[in-house]
Write a protein that holds these residues in place. Sequence first.
Motif, short mmCIF file in Angstrom:
data_model
loop_
_atom_site.label_atom_id
_atom_site.label_comp_id
_atom_site.label_asym_id
_atom_site.label_seq_id
_atom_site.Cartn_x
_atom_site.Cartn_y
_atom_site.Cartn_z
N TYR A 13 0.85 -1.20 0.00
CA TYR A 13 0.00 0.00 0.00
C TYR A 13 0.88 1.25 0.00
N TYR A 14 0.59 2.17 -0.91
CA TYR A 14 1.27 3.47 -0.96
C TYR A 14 0.24 4.54 -0.60
N ILE A 15 0.56 5.30 0.44
CA ILE A 15 -0.41 6.21 1.04
C ILE A 15 0.18 7.61 1.12
N LEU A 26 -5.50 18.47 -4.51
CA LEU A 26 -5.28 19.10 -3.22
C LEU A 26 -6.31 18.69 -2.17
N THR A 27 -7.31 17.91 -2.58
CA THR A 27 -8.38 17.55 -1.66
C THR A 27 -8.17 16.21 -0.98
N ALA A 28 -7.37 15.35 -1.56
CA ALA A 28 -7.21 14.01 -1.00
C ALA A 28 -5.84 13.44 -1.36
N SER A 29 -5.37 12.52 -0.54
CA SER A 29 -4.09 11.85 -0.78
C SER A 29 -4.26 10.71 -1.78
N ASP A 30 -3.19 10.44 -2.52
CA ASP A 30 -3.17 9.21 -3.32
C ASP A 30 -3.23 8.02 -2.38
N PHE A 31 -3.95 6.98 -2.80
CA PHE A 31 -4.11 5.79 -1.97
C PHE A 31 -4.30 4.60 -2.92
N PHE A 32 -3.26 3.79 -3.11
CA PHE A 32 -3.34 2.66 -4.05
C PHE A 32 -2.41 1.55 -3.58
N TYR A 33 -2.51 0.40 -4.23
CA TYR A 33 -1.62 -0.70 -3.87
C TYR A 33 -1.17 -1.45 -5.11
N LEU A 34 -0.11 -2.20 -4.94
CA LEU A 34 0.41 -3.12 -5.96
C LEU A 34 0.34 -4.53 -5.40
N GLY A 35 -0.27 -5.44 -6.17
CA GLY A 35 -0.35 -6.83 -5.72
C GLY A 35 -1.77 -7.33 -5.68
N GLY A 36 -2.08 -8.17 -4.71
CA GLY A 36 -3.39 -8.78 -4.62
C GLY A 36 -3.50 -9.92 -5.62
N PRO A 37 -4.66 -10.57 -5.71
CA PRO A 37 -4.84 -11.68 -6.66
C PRO A 37 -4.57 -11.27 -8.10
N LYS A 39 -2.46 -8.96 -9.10
CA LYS A 39 -1.05 -8.58 -9.25
C LYS A 39 -0.88 -7.37 -10.15
N THR A 40 -1.58 -6.32 -9.83
CA THR A 40 -1.51 -5.09 -10.62
C THR A 40 -1.70 -3.91 -9.69
N TRP A 41 -1.73 -2.70 -10.29
CA TRP A 41 -1.98 -1.49 -9.52
C TRP A 41 -3.48 -1.28 -9.36
N VAL A 42 -3.92 -0.97 -8.16
CA VAL A 42 -5.34 -0.73 -7.88
C VAL A 42 -5.47 0.61 -7.17
N ASP A 43 -6.27 1.53 -7.77
CA ASP A 43 -6.47 2.86 -7.20
C ASP A 43 -7.62 2.82 -6.21
N LEU A 44 -7.30 2.96 -4.94
CA LEU A 44 -8.33 2.93 -3.90
C LEU A 44 -9.01 4.28 -3.74
N LYS A 45 -8.30 5.37 -4.02
CA LYS A 45 -8.92 6.69 -3.91
C LYS A 45 -10.08 6.80 -4.89
N GLY A 46 -9.94 6.22 -6.08
CA GLY A 46 -11.03 6.21 -7.05
C GLY A 46 -12.21 5.37 -6.61
N GLN A 47 -11.99 4.51 -5.61
CA GLN A 47 -13.07 3.68 -5.07
C GLN A 47 -13.65 4.28 -3.80
N GLY A 48 -13.27 5.51 -3.47
CA GLY A 48 -13.87 6.18 -2.31
C GLY A 48 -13.04 6.18 -1.06
N ASN A 92 -11.58 -2.37 2.84
CA ASN A 92 -11.19 -1.09 2.23
C ASN A 92 -11.96 0.09 2.82
N ALA A 93 -12.29 -0.01 4.09
CA ALA A 93 -13.02 1.06 4.77
C ALA A 93 -12.03 1.93 5.53
N ILE A 94 -12.21 3.25 5.43
CA ILE A 94 -11.37 4.20 6.14
C ILE A 94 -12.19 4.83 7.26
N SER A 95 -11.60 5.03 8.42
CA SER A 95 -12.34 5.57 9.57
C SER A 95 -11.38 6.35 10.46
#
Length: 552
Positions: A13-15, A26-37, A39-48, A92-95
């Motif tokens: 995870y890169y945060i 300027l409103t939110a940080s990049d939040f994504f990861y490399l890997g998982g089943p 095995k690619t880049w997944v943008d979590l910020k685009g998923q909320g 993938n819930a942020i709190s």
Amino acid sequence: MGQAAVLSGGKIYYIGGIYLQGGIDLTASDFFYLGGPEKTWVDLKGQGVKIPLLASHTANIGGVNQDLIFIIGGLQLIPNDVLVYQFDTKTNAISTPVIQGITPSRRSGVNSVSFGGKIYLFSGRTTDNSDTLVNSFDILNTLTLNWEVGSLVNAPLPRYKYTATLVNNVIYYIGGLQKNGLGQDYSPMSDIYQYDIVGDAWSLKIATTTGIMPGLRSDHSAVLIDGKICIFGGTFKTVNMLYAMPPVVSIAMLDTSTLIWSIPPLKDPNVPKLAFHSATLIDKIMLLAFGNNTDVPGGIFNNKFYLFDLGDPNFPWYTLTAQELVTLANSNTPNTPNAPNASIPPFNIPTTPSTKSTASDTKQQQPSSNNMLVIGLSTGLGVIGLGTVVAFLFLYRRMKKNQTGGGEIDYSGGPGTSGVILQIPSSVDKNNPTYQPINQSESMTPTTPHFVNSNLHQNYSPTPTLIQSQGYSPGQEFSTLPIPQQGRFSNYSPGSETLPYFPGSENPLPPPPPPKSSVQLYGGLCHCITAGWFSVQLYGRLHITPGNLRQH
């Protein structure tokens, strides 16, 4: 640059961090990861999954199941009162968790360590206008969501932009900028500060070198491999320098057993000059990501990835783009199509979490305890049965001999008492110093290591106390043996135990003694229980830019 990287559950995870080239949200940080089943880049910020823009913060793993990422402190573009964010890697819930205790001040430039469900944060620089180096040692207990305080006795001077590396329950603090009167200076690379987590104690050790001592630096990275801490990159600047420069030696190894620095004999010494980057160890491959290229005055953003094979004595290294990194992660062969002559070692992100929960480890140890209990029961049965047969045969032979006029039998009755009573006492002979009486109810509490909090009233133990009832009451006419029912023990099934062999059991027993005789048996049972404990660290940004692969 200035992102945090965390390895958890087969994903890096890169945060956060900032990236000025090509625009920035300027409103939110990049939040994504490399890997998982996939095995690619997944943008979590685009998923909320959104948190405010952060940089120079820290993030680490925690929670009962070690599947939560806690994002702590850092520089903010838009200040708010939230110090800690909690990210659930399963949902993938942020709190924003509610944490009890005295909340520490927000700081930047802190490098954290996770151990036993706690995240350790030493010093750092305040993010207000004062830019003060904080003299504090805060511990976030992610199991109970409480802030705790660690010892500052013999602690180093307040500092930031250092590295913190966990080695056998001891945190090694290396480099960075430290307080010096009203100003700051670089911490010598020979000064290795160690914090013993279990003992809650600081100490200073002096490192030496057989060659060149690594230069002063801050904003570098560190990973642990085979008992050695590998530091990489960083910057160095004096008051007379217009721009920060890279240190003379970019990569160095500290042997934690001898505290001797060494410079690896690189196949290609022209390694990238990076700072504000992240380093993640995958097996023996060190992955460097993002950061700033410091070999250009003022520095430029780095959008390449570098793999260093630390398992090779010559430390060969490779440059890849984001897409090439995905291709490599999905490839079964080490060669890449863009570089047919380059043999890159396999880059396999583990599919299981790098740390395990205490609860699961306790369950994994339970079958061995059950096996030992079954063995103890079988052994107890064998001893009791063998003693019974021997005593019975001995009595029979004496009685037989008496009937044929061979002698008299001593008996415990008084005058006029008929028959013979042979008593095997249920309690162990107290005159025999090699045995101890067994109580009616025996509590067996295994001695297990435990994590000592800075709060003296709180202890965390990974192994529960075991209480086992003896199942025997002195004075009962016949001994009671608590045989385990089917299903009580996970590894026990009827007939699976090894039955003891009794001499003579393969042939019918001799005829019973005369009716006047009687035998009263009292027995006991001993059992054994063993318990174990097992205990867990992780480390852990992205703009895909096409490029070429180079071998170095």
